[in-house]
Design an enzyme around this catalytic site. Sequence first.
Site, mmCIF file in Angstrom:
data_model
loop_
_atom_site.group_PDB
_atom_site.id
_atom_site.type_symbol
_atom_site.label_atom_id
_atom_site.label_comp_id
_atom_site.label_asym_id
_atom_site.label_seq_id
_atom_site.Cartn_x
_atom_site.Cartn_y
_atom_site.Cartn_z
ATOM 1 N N LYS A 117 0.823 -1.215 0.000
ATOM 2 C CA LYS A 117 0.000 0.000 0.000
ATOM 3 C C LYS A 117 0.850 1.255 0.000
ATOM 4 O O LYS A 117 0.490 2.262 -0.591
ATOM 5 C CB LYS A 117 -0.926 0.026 1.222
ATOM 6 C CG LYS A 117 -2.146 -0.861 1.108
ATOM 7 C CD LYS A 117 -3.194 -0.436 2.132
ATOM 8 C CE LYS A 117 -4.451 -1.266 2.033
ATOM 9 N NZ LYS A 117 -5.436 -0.869 3.075
ATOM 10 N N LYS A 200 -4.911 -10.925 -5.586
ATOM 11 C CA LYS A 200 -6.106 -11.315 -4.838
ATOM 12 C C LYS A 200 -7.289 -10.439 -5.238
ATOM 13 O O LYS A 200 -7.113 -9.288 -5.651
ATOM 14 C CB LYS A 200 -5.860 -11.263 -3.328
ATOM 15 C CG LYS A 200 -5.877 -9.899 -2.734
ATOM 16 C CD LYS A 200 -6.016 -9.924 -1.203
ATOM 17 C CE LYS A 200 -6.053 -8.464 -0.742
ATOM 18 N NZ LYS A 200 -6.250 -8.235 0.653
ATOM 19 N N LYS A 203 -11.447 -5.121 -3.043
ATOM 20 C CA LYS A 203 -12.333 -3.988 -3.274
ATOM 21 C C LYS A 203 -11.565 -2.775 -3.771
ATOM 22 O O LYS A 203 -12.146 -1.841 -4.290
ATOM 23 C CB LYS A 203 -13.131 -3.656 -2.011
ATOM 24 C CG LYS A 203 -12.337 -3.494 -0.737
ATOM 25 C CD LYS A 203 -13.285 -3.480 0.468
ATOM 26 C CE LYS A 203 -12.554 -3.760 1.768
ATOM 27 N NZ LYS A 203 -13.424 -4.166 2.848
HETATM 28 P P1 AMP Z 1 -10.784 -6.439 4.550
HETATM 29 O O1 AMP Z 1 -11.796 -6.170 3.522
HETATM 30 O O2 AMP Z 1 -9.392 -6.176 4.102
HETATM 31 O O3 AMP Z 1 -11.115 -5.816 5.864
HETATM 32 O O4 AMP Z 1 -10.841 -8.013 4.784
HETATM 33 C C1 AMP Z 1 -11.849 -8.607 5.558
HETATM 34 C C2 AMP Z 1 -11.650 -10.103 5.612
HETATM 35 O O5 AMP Z 1 -11.796 -10.679 4.310
HETATM 36 C C3 AMP Z 1 -10.263 -10.538 6.109
HETATM 37 O O6 AMP Z 1 -10.419 -11.678 6.935
HETATM 38 C C4 AMP Z 1 -9.530 -10.880 4.840
HETATM 39 O O7 AMP Z 1 -8.508 -11.815 5.053
HETATM 40 C C5 AMP Z 1 -10.652 -11.462 3.988
HETATM 41 N N1 AMP Z 1 -10.377 -11.324 2.554
HETATM 42 C C6 AMP Z 1 -10.217 -10.173 1.868
HETATM 43 N N2 AMP Z 1 -9.973 -10.406 0.562
HETATM 44 C C7 AMP Z 1 -9.973 -11.766 0.421
HETATM 45 C C8 AMP Z 1 -9.780 -12.650 -0.705
HETATM 46 N N3 AMP Z 1 -9.554 -12.192 -1.933
HETATM 47 N N4 AMP Z 1 -9.869 -13.983 -0.471
HETATM 48 C C9 AMP Z 1 -10.112 -14.474 0.776
HETATM 49 N N5 AMP Z 1 -10.293 -13.688 1.863
HETATM 50 C C10 AMP Z 1 -10.235 -12.351 1.699
#
Ligand code: AMP
Length: 339
Positions: A117, A200, A203
Amino acid sequence: MSATFKPRVFSGIQPSGGLTLGNYLGALRRFAGFQGTDRETIYCVVDLHAITVWQDPEKLRHNTREVAAAFMASGVDPRQSILFNQSQVAQHAELAWLFNCVARLGWMERMTQFKDKGGANAERVSLGLLAYPSLMAADILAYHATHVPVGEDQKQHLELTRDVAAKFNHDYGTEFFPITEPLIEGTATRVMSLRDGSKKMSKSDPSDASRINLTDDADQIAQKIRKARTDADPLPGSMDGLKDRPEARNLVNIYAALSGETADRILPRFEGQGFGAFKPALAELAVSVMTPITAEMNRIMADPAEIDRILGDGAERAAAIARPIVEGTKEIMGMIRSR
Ligand code: AMP
Ligand code: TRP
């Protein structure tokens, strides 16, 4: 892990934009399953994490409610679990400061998420972006949480959480903090982009076609799967045959995660066929699993006042657990408190 800590599950999701199928399969859909009588489950919309990069205030409010709605639409019951937004419980920020003085600068600089980031701009990012893992350790340890379900991308942050707990315990000669167990399990710990099998699904990807959003309707889901990048080879009979085909492997993994079958059970049904046959089957499955969740999220979002009430109630219950733990931390560190 020391047996003196009672089982407590904690996880958080940032309200920093729309949620994706990756969030759902890697995290959200697993949360309800931890609810049970023998353990507490605490789920948090981590707004203090989101502001490590600038957020439009109106959108932050909207996204906070939307993540809360997604938790509930995925089966988190705010009576069985504690559901709240981070900034309403001051102990998160307070403990994060104490941990800023325990964790080392080098630990933060080594985090791959920070390097990704921050990139070439590392001097210009917010100080909060660097200190982010210290706040995440505080989220977890303010509750003496023992188990943290997350996707693969959070593994390094959870190792740092264990390091913070161990260093605190060592430096102050105590066993006050548990060494938390990461729960990174299942077929979808890392859902990849639909446009690039080496990235990956996120969003924050500029291309909307790279992800399925929890707000997408049936047509959008089907169209994104139809356009997903693949290769021209037919599907093999087992996962071994997909080693060097990351996009194909990702689609098969998504199918497996959505259907609850193993990839090696699914592949023989498609063996020898191309994506012309596989993609419509995947689209149908994705639509059937995701659209009821989207509909439920929309239903919940129609009453924002009720969401705010639930978050406020959750915050009070969360603070009741975190307050004595953070007070105990300060006591151990030698801070005077009036009694
Ligand atoms: P965040 O949106 O970064 O707060 O992520 C929220 C949760 O979603 C965390 O547990 C991340 O590890 C999981 N997560 C986010 N992106 C992915 C992805 N592409 N595949 C699997 N888990 C994800
Ligand atoms: N850093 C996590 C993410 O980006 C979100 C998060 C913050 C979290 N605090 C947490 C996850 C505590 C689990 C436990 O996905």
